[in-house]
Design an enzyme around this catalytic site. Structure first.
Site: not given
Length: 327
Positions: A124, A147, A149, A174, A200, A223, A245, A295, A297
Site C-alpha cells: 500500500t 494499492k 491511496k 482506494d 475502492e 469498503d 475487513k 491486502d 500488508d
C-alpha cells in the site's frame, strides 16, 4: 473448564506516517484478547474502526463489560449477541477461533476443512506528492499489485507518476470516500488507462445511491459501504467487489458469512486490514482463500512485528500462518 479472558493493549509504531483521505496514522494501536482454558491459549488482535470512532479505550471498555457473560461453553454465536460489529468483537471472536483450533488438535485449517494456499498481497502506498508515491512504488519492484491511496487532490497526476515507476503493476485505488460522483465520472476512464484494475470506495458511505445502475469502466469495491452482513444487500446493488475487513465486520465468523453471500451472488472479494501486526493479519488469511484481491500488508508498515510473524517475500507472497502465531 473455566474460561479466563485477559484484555491487553499493544501499540506498534509505524515506520513512517501513513496518510489516507482525512487521516494520518503514526502507530497501530491494538487491543488483544487472550483466552485460556484447560491449558490452551487463544489470541485475537484488533485495531478498531477509526471512522466509527472506535479507540483502544472504547474497545477495552466493551470487552470488560461482557467479561461476566463468558461461560466455559462460549460459542461464536454467543459472541455475536454480546457485542456489536467492530474491533472488540473481532478480537474476542478470533481469540475463540484460535483457542478452539488448538483444543481440537487439528488446527484452524482442519477445523474449517480448508486446504490452505499461500496468498500474494498488495503493498500500500499512502498519499504523498507524485514523486514521493512513485519512490515508494519503486521500493516494491516485483509486487504484482500496488494499492494506492488517493483523495481529490491531483489523483491522475499521482497515478501517472506511479504508473511510470511501475508500468507492469496492476493498481488498486482506494479513495476512502474522498470523491463525488462527478469526480468518479471524470477520473475513472483515465485511471483505467493507467493500469487501475479496481477502484475502492470512491464515494462517501451513505452517499453512494448513484452507483445503482451505473456501469463503471473499472470494477468498484465497497469498503466503508459494507461493514457487515446487515449492509451487504445494498452494497451488492452498487458494487462489484466486497472488501471484508475483520475489524469492521466483527470477526472471522461474520467475515465467513460475507464470503458466502458474495460468492452466492458472483461478487468479487477482497480481504483488507486496518493495519496491525501479523496476529491481526492471520485470521484474515482464512478470508483471503476466497478472494481475488489480497491486502494484508499491515505488518510491512510497522517497525516491529510479533513473534512467529508472517513472512513476506520480495513478490508479496505471504507465508501461511504457523499455529504458534494463530490457529
Amino acid at each position: 473448564m473455566n474460561l479466563d479472558m485477559k484484555v491487553e493493549k499493544h501499540a506498534f509504531p509505524l515506520k513512517a506516517p501513513f496518510v489516507i483521505t482525512g487521516y494520518t496514522f503514526t502507530a497501530s494501536e491494538t487491543v488483544r484478547v487472550v483466552l485460556e482454558q484447560d491449558g490452551f491459549v487463544g489470541r485475537g488482535e484488533a485495531n478498531g474502526v477509526y471512522y466509527k470512532n472506535e479507540s483502544v479505550a472504547s474497545m477495552v471498555n466493551q470487552l470488560e463489560a461482557i467479561k461476566h457473560n463468558l461461560t466455559p461453553t462460549l460459542t461464536h454465536d454467543m459472541i455475536q449477541t454480546m457485542l456489536p460489529s467492530g474491533g472488540a468483537r473481532n478480537a474476542l471472536d478470533c481469540a475463540l477461533w484460535d483457542l478452539n483450533a488448538k483444543k481440537s488438535g487439528r488446527g484452524i485449517w482442519g477445523l474449517l476443512n480448508i486446504k490452505p494456499k499461500s496468498l500474494v498481497t498488495v503493498s500500500t502506498i499512502g498519499i504523498g506528492t507524485p514523486e514521493e508515491m512513485a519512490k515508494v512504488a519503486r521500493k516494491f519492484p516485483t509486487y504484482r499489485h500496488l494499492k494506492v491511496k488517493l483523495d481529490r487532490d491531483n489523483p491522475i497526476g499521482r497515478l501517472e507518476a506511479i504508473h511510470a515507476a511501475r508500468p507492469d503493476a496492476g493498481l488498486i485505488v482506494d479513495v476512502n470516500q474522498g470523491w463525488s460522483f462527478e469526480e468518479l465520472l471524470e477520473y475513472a476512464p483515465a485511471a483505467k488507462k493507467l493500469g487501475v484494475v479496481m477502484l475502492e470506495q470512491p464515494l462517501p458511505r451513505g452517499g453512494d445511491e448513484q452507483l445503482e445502475g451505473f456501469v463503471s469502466p473499472i470494477p468498484l469495491g465497497a469498503d466503508e459501504s459494507c461493514l457487515d452482513t446487515s449492509e451487504y444487500e445494498a452494497a451488492a446493488r452498487r458494487y462489484d467487489v466486497i472488501n471484508i475487513k475483520l475489524d469492521k465486520c466483527g470477526g472471522l465468523t461474520e467475515g465467513l458469512k460475507l464470503v458466502e453471500l458474495a460468492r452466492r451472488d458472483g461478487k468479487g472479494l477482497m480481504v483488507g486490514n486496518m493495519t496491525g501486526s501479523s496476529l491481526s493479519m492471520a485470521p484474515s488469511y482464512i478470508i483471503g482463500q476466497y478472494c481475488q484481491y489480497i491486502d494484508i500488508d499491515g505488518p510491512l508498515l510497522i517497525k516491529h512485528d510479533v513473534d512467529h510473524a508472517l513472512d513476506y517475500d520480495a513478490t508479496g507472497q505471504v507465508s501461511i500462518p504457523s499455529s504458534a502465531l494463530w490457529g
